[in-house]
Design a protein around this motif. Sequence first.
Motif, short mmCIF file in Angstrom:
data_model
loop_
_atom_site.label_atom_id
_atom_site.label_comp_id
_atom_site.label_asym_id
_atom_site.label_seq_id
_atom_site.Cartn_x
_atom_site.Cartn_y
_atom_site.Cartn_z
N VAL A 106 0.86 -1.17 -0.51
CA VAL A 106 0.16 -0.53 0.08
C VAL A 106 0.58 1.28 -0.10
CG1 VAL A 106 -2.27 1.55 1.15
CG2 VAL A 106 -2.32 -1.47 0.88
N PRO A 107 1.87 1.27 0.74
CA PRO A 107 2.92 2.78 1.17
C PRO A 107 3.34 2.99 -0.20
CG PRO A 107 3.13 1.12 2.41
CD PRO A 107 1.78 1.06 2.47
N GLY A 108 4.18 1.92 -1.10
CA GLY A 108 4.38 2.07 -1.83
C GLY A 108 3.74 1.92 -3.36
N GLU A 151 6.54 19.18 5.60
CA GLU A 151 6.68 20.28 4.66
C GLU A 151 8.01 19.35 3.43
OE1 GLU A 151 10.47 23.86 5.52
OE2 GLU A 151 9.50 23.45 6.84
N SER A 152 7.84 19.68 2.42
CA SER A 152 8.12 18.72 1.45
C SER A 152 10.09 19.83 1.68
CB SER A 152 8.26 19.54 -0.10
OG SER A 152 8.63 18.82 -1.13
N THR A 153 10.77 18.18 1.92
CA THR A 153 12.13 18.27 1.49
C THR A 153 12.99 17.53 0.69
OG1 THR A 153 12.35 17.49 4.22
CG2 THR A 153 12.00 19.57 3.92
N ILE A 191 13.94 9.91 1.41
CA ILE A 191 12.85 8.75 2.76
C ILE A 191 11.22 8.06 1.90
CG2 ILE A 191 11.06 8.43 4.62
CD1 ILE A 191 12.72 10.34 6.09
N MET A 192 10.90 8.56 1.14
CA MET A 192 9.75 8.20 0.24
C MET A 192 9.92 7.41 -0.42
SD MET A 192 6.94 11.74 -0.32
CE MET A 192 5.90 10.31 -1.50
N LEU A 193 11.13 7.39 -1.55
CA LEU A 193 11.66 7.23 -2.46
C LEU A 193 12.36 5.17 -1.82
CD1 LEU A 193 12.48 6.56 -5.17
CD2 LEU A 193 15.32 6.86 -4.69
N VAL A 232 11.23 -0.72 -0.86
CA VAL A 232 11.65 -1.32 0.27
C VAL A 232 9.98 -1.68 0.21
CG1 VAL A 232 11.02 -2.25 2.40
CG2 VAL A 232 12.83 -0.57 1.26
N SER A 233 8.45 -0.95 0.09
CA SER A 233 7.29 -1.57 -0.25
C SER A 233 6.96 -2.33 -1.13
CB SER A 233 6.63 -0.94 0.36
OG SER A 233 5.18 -1.03 0.39
N LEU A 234 7.15 -2.05 -2.18
CA LEU A 234 7.06 -2.77 -3.18
C LEU A 234 7.41 -4.07 -3.24
CD1 LEU A 234 6.51 0.09 -6.15
CD2 LEU A 234 4.42 -1.14 -4.74
#
Length: 300
Positions: free
Chosen positions: A117-119, A255-257, A263-265, A270-272
């Motif tokens: 799901v997060p991926g 805030e977008s940093t 971290i999102m990448l 990892v998630s997928l």
Amino acid sequence: IKHSEIGEFIMKKIGYFFSAFLPLILAVIIQFAASLFLMGCTVMAFMIRNPKESSPIEKLFDLMQSADFSTIIMIMYAIICIAVFGMWYYHSLGGVYLPNVKRTFSIRQLTGVILLVPGMQFFSSYLIGVVSMAFPQWLDQYEELLKTAGLDSSITLPMLLYSVLLAPVCEELIFRGTTMHLARKAVPFWLANVMQAFLFGLFHMNWIQGIYAFALGLVLGYVCEKGGSIYYSIFLHFLFNFWGTVISNALAGMESTILLGVIMLVVTIVSLTLGFFLFVSGTRIKKERNDADNAAAALS
């Protein structure tokens, strides 16, 4: 084999192929009919309550453009579709209301679905970002659509219930239930999966949603087929929509940093990777277990 039998076989395949388009057509008709019915009821109720209104058209138009009006339409449409496509899938296409829990469900597969799901959410965000850079007007149309439908940060409880509960069941019955099963009678699974995912994207009727719905539809179709039950894709769809409507709004204020992007990448990869690994390995283990149970039952 006689030529007549070959011809009959080919005609059946062609018939099943084109019949796979019927669920989408029927769903659009149901949505249109629900809209017309509710519009008629709204006009009648408005005229009864405001018999002396001098300019009803403008106020009626504003009312029908409201998020509440869209919510009622979508809830009505979803309930009708669940009834119609549920009967079609379960009574004509081999669906099972109450599958054998031990033979159908696997903790490893369910864990894999949860990890996907997060991926899938972050991957969808990347898709939206890339497409939006190339076609910024598509993003404007998408955001306006979400606002009109009541799916923005001010989402109401009825719309939340529709998005998280009713929509996953409704759309899974339409696309992974009826559409994919009809297409499977005509073409191999991979092509049936691409076909239903394409129609799933087309159904959303805007470019942004259509593109990420196509990608999501491919995963939902795979999970439904390899999991051996539509309940797997319903579960994934439910979690995906819950994240998109609840968790995404909670994260929207962050805030977008560059660090957040990294971290999102990492979470996406990892998630997928882990999600598909657990799901695929769970599928193999479940099949081996079921085969062993079948062999034991045959010997007894």
